[in-house]
Design a protein around this motif. Sequence first.
Motif, PDB file in Angstrom:
ATOM      1  N   MET A 273       0.885  -1.073   0.021  1.00  0.00           N
ATOM      2  CA  MET A 273       0.107   0.064   0.057  1.00  0.00           C
ATOM      3  C   MET A 273       0.992   1.348   0.000  1.00  0.00           C
ATOM      4  O   MET A 273       0.557   2.226   0.444  1.00  0.00           O
ATOM      5  CB  MET A 273      -0.944  -0.080   1.193  1.00  0.00           C
ATOM      6  N   GLU A 274       2.058   1.069  -0.379  1.00  0.00           N
ATOM      7  CA  GLU A 274       2.965   2.418  -0.554  1.00  0.00           C
ATOM      8  C   GLU A 274       2.452   3.392  -1.482  1.00  0.00           C
ATOM      9  O   GLU A 274       2.093   2.687  -2.650  1.00  0.00           O
ATOM     10  CB  GLU A 274       4.289   1.876  -1.121  1.00  0.00           C
ATOM     11  N   LYS A 275       2.366   4.556  -1.097  1.00  0.00           N
ATOM     12  CA  LYS A 275       1.850   5.759  -2.201  1.00  0.00           C
ATOM     13  C   LYS A 275       2.808   6.803  -2.119  1.00  0.00           C
ATOM     14  O   LYS A 275       3.423   6.816  -0.811  1.00  0.00           O
ATOM     15  CB  LYS A 275       0.568   5.880  -1.830  1.00  0.00           C
ATOM     16  N   ASP A 276       2.706   7.681  -3.032  1.00  0.00           N
ATOM     17  CA  ASP A 276       3.760   8.849  -2.871  1.00  0.00           C
ATOM     18  C   ASP A 276       3.016   9.833  -1.836  1.00  0.00           C
ATOM     19  O   ASP A 276       3.782  10.474  -1.006  1.00  0.00           O
ATOM     20  CB  ASP A 276       3.569   9.708  -4.102  1.00  0.00           C
ATOM     21  N   PHE A 277       1.747   9.676  -1.784  1.00  0.00           N
ATOM     22  CA  PHE A 277       1.010  10.561  -1.050  1.00  0.00           C
ATOM     23  C   PHE A 277      -0.327   9.802  -0.088  1.00  0.00           C
ATOM     24  O   PHE A 277      -0.965   9.116  -0.796  1.00  0.00           O
ATOM     25  CB  PHE A 277       0.113  11.714  -1.307  1.00  0.00           C
ATOM     26  N   PHE A 278      -0.090   9.375   1.039  1.00  0.00           N
ATOM     27  CA  PHE A 278      -1.096   8.699   1.795  1.00  0.00           C
ATOM     28  C   PHE A 278      -1.742   9.590   3.062  1.00  0.00           C
ATOM     29  O   PHE A 278      -1.216  10.359   3.697  1.00  0.00           O
ATOM     30  CB  PHE A 278      -0.302   7.676   2.610  1.00  0.00           C
ATOM     31  N   PRO A 279      -2.983   9.124   3.102  1.00  0.00           N
ATOM     32  CA  PRO A 279      -3.904  10.010   3.768  1.00  0.00           C
ATOM     33  C   PRO A 279      -3.557   9.890   5.136  1.00  0.00           C
ATOM     34  O   PRO A 279      -3.249   8.407   5.748  1.00  0.00           O
ATOM     35  CB  PRO A 279      -5.348   9.657   3.428  1.00  0.00           C
ATOM     36  N   VAL A 280      -3.556  11.086   5.968  1.00  0.00           N
ATOM     37  CA  VAL A 280      -3.168  10.962   7.412  1.00  0.00           C
ATOM     38  C   VAL A 280      -4.574  11.309   8.303  1.00  0.00           C
ATOM     39  O   VAL A 280      -5.548  12.189   8.045  1.00  0.00           O
ATOM     40  CB  VAL A 280      -2.251  12.157   7.728  1.00  0.00           C
ATOM     41  N   GLY A 281      -4.665  10.370   9.396  1.00  0.00           N
ATOM     42  CA  GLY A 281      -5.878  10.708  10.175  1.00  0.00           C
ATOM     43  C   GLY A 281      -6.845   9.629  10.011  1.00  0.00           C
ATOM     44  O   GLY A 281      -7.662   9.650   9.046  1.00  0.00           O
ATOM     45  N   ARG A 282      -7.286   8.611  10.838  1.00  0.00           N
ATOM     46  CA  ARG A 282      -8.095   7.689  10.744  1.00  0.00           C
ATOM     47  C   ARG A 282      -9.261   7.527  12.014  1.00  0.00           C
ATOM     48  O   ARG A 282     -10.181   6.914  11.439  1.00  0.00           O
ATOM     49  CB  ARG A 282      -7.627   6.226  10.573  1.00  0.00           C
TER      50      ARG A 282
ATOM     51  N   LEU B 234      -7.937   0.857   6.730  1.00  0.00           N
ATOM     52  CA  LEU B 234      -6.434   0.993   6.421  1.00  0.00           C
ATOM     53  C   LEU B 234      -6.330   1.269   5.280  1.00  0.00           C
ATOM     54  O   LEU B 234      -5.577   2.183   4.507  1.00  0.00           O
ATOM     55  CB  LEU B 234      -5.821  -0.310   6.639  1.00  0.00           C
ATOM     56  N   ASP B 235      -7.261   0.869   4.202  1.00  0.00           N
ATOM     57  CA  ASP B 235      -7.238   1.402   2.557  1.00  0.00           C
ATOM     58  C   ASP B 235      -8.073   2.658   2.230  1.00  0.00           C
ATOM     59  O   ASP B 235      -8.380   2.633   0.851  1.00  0.00           O
ATOM     60  CB  ASP B 235      -7.607   0.140   1.725  1.00  0.00           C
ATOM     61  N   SER B 236      -8.573   3.550   3.136  1.00  0.00           N
ATOM     62  CA  SER B 236      -9.324   4.623   2.857  1.00  0.00           C
ATOM     63  C   SER B 236      -8.435   5.643   1.988  1.00  0.00           C
ATOM     64  O   SER B 236      -7.300   5.891   2.174  1.00  0.00           O
ATOM     65  CB  SER B 236      -9.503   5.423   4.209  1.00  0.00           C
ATOM     66  N   GLU B 237      -9.127   6.156   1.107  1.00  0.00           N
ATOM     67  CA  GLU B 237      -8.715   7.011   0.270  1.00  0.00           C
ATOM     68  C   GLU B 237      -8.739   8.394   0.634  1.00  0.00           C
ATOM     69  O   GLU B 237      -8.138   9.353   0.368  1.00  0.00           O
ATOM     70  CB  GLU B 237      -9.115   7.019  -1.056  1.00  0.00           C
TER      71      GLU B 237
ATOM     72  N   LEU C 227      -7.886  14.051   8.436  1.00  0.00           N
ATOM     73  CA  LEU C 227      -7.777  15.273   8.811  1.00  0.00           C
ATOM     74  C   LEU C 227      -8.201  16.258   7.481  1.00  0.00           C
ATOM     75  O   LEU C 227      -7.462  16.809   6.781  1.00  0.00           O
ATOM     76  CB  LEU C 227      -6.117  15.492   9.020  1.00  0.00           C
ATOM     77  N   CYS C 228      -9.426  16.110   7.414  1.00  0.00           N
ATOM     78  CA  CYS C 228     -10.192  16.899   6.223  1.00  0.00           C
ATOM     79  C   CYS C 228     -11.748  17.384   6.811  1.00  0.00           C
ATOM     80  O   CYS C 228     -12.183  16.718   7.740  1.00  0.00           O
ATOM     81  CB  CYS C 228     -10.148  16.058   5.039  1.00  0.00           C
ATOM     82  N   GLU C 229     -12.259  18.378   5.897  1.00  0.00           N
ATOM     83  CA  GLU C 229     -13.375  18.482   6.644  1.00  0.00           C
ATOM     84  C   GLU C 229     -14.665  17.561   6.479  1.00  0.00           C
ATOM     85  O   GLU C 229     -15.320  17.506   7.244  1.00  0.00           O
ATOM     86  CB  GLU C 229     -13.890  20.079   5.791  1.00  0.00           C
ATOM     87  N   ALA C 230     -14.365  16.894   5.363  1.00  0.00           N
ATOM     88  CA  ALA C 230     -15.302  15.677   5.291  1.00  0.00           C
ATOM     89  C   ALA C 230     -14.741  14.439   4.569  1.00  0.00           C
ATOM     90  O   ALA C 230     -13.706  14.575   3.934  1.00  0.00           O
ATOM     91  CB  ALA C 230     -16.418  16.140   4.254  1.00  0.00           C
ATOM     92  N   VAL C 231     -15.325  13.406   4.755  1.00  0.00           N
ATOM     93  CA  VAL C 231     -14.872  12.022   4.428  1.00  0.00           C
ATOM     94  C   VAL C 231     -15.988  11.127   4.216  1.00  0.00           C
ATOM     95  O   VAL C 231     -16.940  11.353   4.509  1.00  0.00           O
ATOM     96  CB  VAL C 231     -13.865  11.411   5.619  1.00  0.00           C
ATOM     97  N   ARG C 232     -15.416  10.119   3.246  1.00  0.00           N
ATOM     98  CA  ARG C 232     -16.700   9.189   2.754  1.00  0.00           C
ATOM     99  C   ARG C 232     -16.285   7.935   3.545  1.00  0.00           C
ATOM    100  O   ARG C 232     -15.204   7.479   3.856  1.00  0.00           O
ATOM    101  CB  ARG C 232     -16.354   8.816   1.440  1.00  0.00           C
TER     102      ARG C 232
END
Length: 369
Positions: free
Chosen positions: A90-99, A112-115, A119-124
Amino acid sequence: MGTAPGPEGADPLQKDSKVAAVKVQAIGVAPRQVTMKGLYFQQSSTSEEITFVFQERENLPVTEDNYVKLQVKACALSQINTKLLAEMKMEKDFFPVGREVAGIVLDGILPLDSEDPGLCEAVRVHEHYLVHKPEKVTWTEAAGTIRDGVRAYTALHYLSHLSPGKSVLIMDGASALGTIAIQLAHHRGAKVISTACSLEDKQCLERFRPSIARVIDVSNGKAQVAESCLEETGGLGVDIVLDAGVRLYNKDDEPTVKLQLLPHKHDIITLLGVGGHWVTTEENLQLDPPDSHCLFLKGATVAFLNDEVWNLSNVQQGKYLCILKDVMEKLSTGVFRPQLDEPIPLYEAKVTMEVVQKNQGRKKQVVQF
């Protein structure tokens, strides 16, 4: 994962199907495309250093079946296990922070695989990762407790079968995980022994109510953890051990700080009682034949605490939801009293996450929106 506010005591397994009904779709009106800032970590291919960056991301797309949209109110910060991500490809250049998120309509841990970064105003989030937040629980409490609650519950309930009268050694009891684990052990009627890594931690642990049977100060490197535990249990040994890492090698092969604060694996095996359970956070634990033979003679077991296992496989999703529900209930009733730092605004998340990733600081850090 997350939850919609609902009646206290409601079964999440029964409520999941109703959460999706909260979605509202406008007919004949194109959604307004706006951007939001989200925090990501950037992992260099030539270095192990991790850099955290804010990136603009488009507004969430129309929600798919079985997904709900969450307005984030709080998000807790935890270390990112980059080694696990690499092993899971699951290595990515940019991986989302905050779960670990809490908000309207949900609260919980993103898979774990959430896109989407928490740390954002809204998530799915998929409804299978939802659990209702009791009204008495604040946003920051929910986000700041959910992950450590899952870890403590997994270690003491599923991996070691905690029951009244058992003796439990919880290493580094003043940490965020240690605090919740001690409270859960006390709630189950266990006798708790803990270690303190500093004078401040020792004073914190001594203020616990119910009181801890013994606090072992390991800050000066002179405390004999095995001897103290055997003395406290009348030579019988401890029934359950939850470590915070262990030393695997001789003194010349490990850093001084690790030498000072962590017990050697032989100490853990020595203090473990007959039929005992050793729950370890040491993912590279190495046991030599003499170690295994000693565990065999005691009929003891070793279990590995990997709280991500619930997200890596959905076979036991029902148990996972029950854990989340129980964590929220214990938080609502005051059984869990987390050690939270003062909430921070989003613009401070990058610097704070760098501190968290280096495992510095004792209290749980929570971003409040």
